[in-house]
Design a protein around this motif. Structure first.
Motif, short mmCIF file in Angstrom:
data_model
loop_
_atom_site.label_atom_id
_atom_site.label_comp_id
_atom_site.label_asym_id
_atom_site.label_seq_id
_atom_site.Cartn_x
_atom_site.Cartn_y
_atom_site.Cartn_z
N TRP A 237 29.04 109.00 29.53
CA TRP A 237 29.76 109.65 28.51
C TRP A 237 31.48 108.93 28.58
O TRP A 237 32.03 108.90 27.50
CB TRP A 237 29.99 111.00 28.77
N ALA A 238 31.77 108.83 29.90
CA ALA A 238 33.39 108.33 29.86
C ALA A 238 33.25 106.76 29.40
O ALA A 238 34.18 106.34 28.74
CB ALA A 238 33.53 108.30 31.19
N LEU A 239 32.15 105.91 29.63
CA LEU A 239 32.06 104.90 29.02
C LEU A 239 32.26 104.65 27.49
O LEU A 239 32.72 103.86 26.93
CB LEU A 239 30.88 104.04 29.61
N VAL A 240 31.53 105.69 26.84
CA VAL A 240 31.62 105.68 25.37
C VAL A 240 32.89 106.07 24.88
O VAL A 240 33.28 105.58 24.01
CB VAL A 240 30.53 106.85 24.97
N ALA B 297 42.76 110.44 35.58
CA ALA B 297 42.58 110.55 34.52
C ALA B 297 43.54 111.17 33.54
O ALA B 297 44.02 110.92 32.51
CB ALA B 297 41.13 110.94 34.12
N ARG B 298 43.85 112.25 34.24
CA ARG B 298 44.84 113.01 33.72
C ARG B 298 46.23 112.48 33.48
O ARG B 298 47.18 112.53 32.49
CB ARG B 298 45.30 114.23 34.29
N MET B 299 46.73 111.53 34.50
CA MET B 299 47.91 110.64 34.35
C MET B 299 47.90 109.61 33.43
O MET B 299 48.89 109.16 33.01
CB MET B 299 48.28 110.21 36.04
N GLU B 300 46.85 109.09 33.09
CA GLU B 300 46.50 108.14 31.94
C GLU B 300 45.53 108.61 30.73
O GLU B 300 44.54 108.46 30.61
CB GLU B 300 45.66 106.99 32.74
N PRO B 301 46.41 109.17 29.95
CA PRO B 301 45.72 109.94 28.82
C PRO B 301 45.39 108.88 27.61
O PRO B 301 45.86 108.97 26.40
CB PRO B 301 46.80 111.09 28.21
N THR B 302 44.95 107.95 28.14
CA THR B 302 44.44 106.69 26.98
C THR B 302 43.04 106.40 27.24
O THR B 302 42.45 107.11 28.22
CB THR B 302 45.37 105.31 27.28
N ARG B 303 42.55 105.35 26.71
CA ARG B 303 41.17 105.07 27.08
C ARG B 303 40.96 104.52 28.53
O ARG B 303 39.90 104.62 29.01
CB ARG B 303 40.70 103.87 25.97
N TRP B 304 41.95 104.11 29.01
CA TRP B 304 42.06 103.74 30.49
C TRP B 304 41.70 104.89 31.09
O TRP B 304 41.19 104.76 32.54
CB TRP B 304 43.15 102.86 30.84
N GLY B 305 41.91 106.08 30.85
CA GLY B 305 41.80 107.28 31.69
C GLY B 305 40.26 107.30 31.73
O GLY B 305 39.67 107.77 32.82
N SER B 306 39.70 107.26 30.45
CA SER B 306 38.05 107.33 30.40
C SER B 306 37.38 106.30 31.21
O SER B 306 36.57 106.47 31.93
CB SER B 306 37.76 107.05 28.99
N ALA B 307 37.94 105.09 31.38
CA ALA B 307 37.48 104.03 32.24
C ALA B 307 37.78 104.38 33.52
O ALA B 307 36.81 104.02 34.39
CB ALA B 307 38.38 102.77 31.88
N ILE B 308 38.78 104.91 34.06
CA ILE B 308 39.00 105.32 35.41
C ILE B 308 37.63 106.27 35.65
O ILE B 308 37.07 106.59 36.90
CB ILE B 308 40.30 106.34 35.64
N ARG C 241 35.11 103.58 22.81
CA ARG C 241 35.79 104.08 21.38
C ARG C 241 37.24 104.24 21.52
O ARG C 241 37.65 104.91 20.40
CB ARG C 241 35.03 105.35 21.01
N GLN C 242 37.78 103.85 22.51
CA GLN C 242 39.23 103.90 22.80
C GLN C 242 39.79 105.36 22.67
O GLN C 242 40.76 105.60 22.06
CB GLN C 242 40.17 103.13 21.67
N ARG C 243 39.14 106.32 23.29
CA ARG C 243 39.36 107.80 23.39
C ARG C 243 39.92 108.04 24.77
O ARG C 243 39.22 107.52 25.70
CB ARG C 243 38.16 108.63 22.99
N PRO C 244 40.88 108.95 24.82
CA PRO C 244 41.21 109.44 26.10
C PRO C 244 40.26 110.40 26.82
O PRO C 244 39.39 110.65 26.01
CB PRO C 244 42.53 110.29 25.81
#
Length: 130
Positions: free
Chosen positions: A28-31, A95-106, A35-38
């Motif tokens: 789910w986080a990879l999706v 992930a809360r510290m990085e509210p971008t797609r990189w938070g999802s990547a983390i 999709r460039q979603r936080p």
């Protein structure tokens, strides 16, 4: 060669549920990352449920140790156990510290590491000599 005994407290339905849940949250986080979603609420709920499952696994292991069972490699076992229960909260915070797609990547990366740590925890419970 390492092996997990049949009566291992870290091998069973809770370990399997933890691995499957972790892989589902990772997917789910990879999706979300693609999709460039936080990170979204589903990822955070998944991390919370995963943490509960890992805490249950940890309690089962500690109860077994308290009952007289001993892991084959105690130092490595307890290191993996502590690491395992710290992974979802760490992913949550980062992930809360990085509210971008990189938070999802983390979240994805941590959830891909979690099954590996569960398997290593199982392997260090009982080590068979050669």
């Amino acid at each position: 060669m390492t092996s997990v005994s049949v009566d291992s407290p870290v091998d069973g339905i809770i370990a399997t549920v933890s691995i499957v849940l972790s892989l589902l949250v990772a997917a789910w986080a990879l999706v979300g990352a693609v999709r460039q979603r936080p990170p979204d609420r589903a990822q955070f709920v998944g991390l919370a449920v995963l943490e509960v499952a890992l805490l249950v696994l940890g309690v089962l292991a500690l109860v077994a140790v308290g009952g007289g069972d001993r892991p084959g490699e105690p130092g490595a076992f307890f290191g993996y156990l502590v690491t395992l229960v710290c992974l979802p909260p760490l992913a949550w915070v980062l992930a809360r510290m990085e509210p971008t797609r990189w938070g999802s990547a983390i979240v994805c990366a941590v959830c891909l590491v979690t099954p590996v740590v569960v398997v290593r925890l199982q392997q260090t419970w009982e080590v068979l000599g050669g």
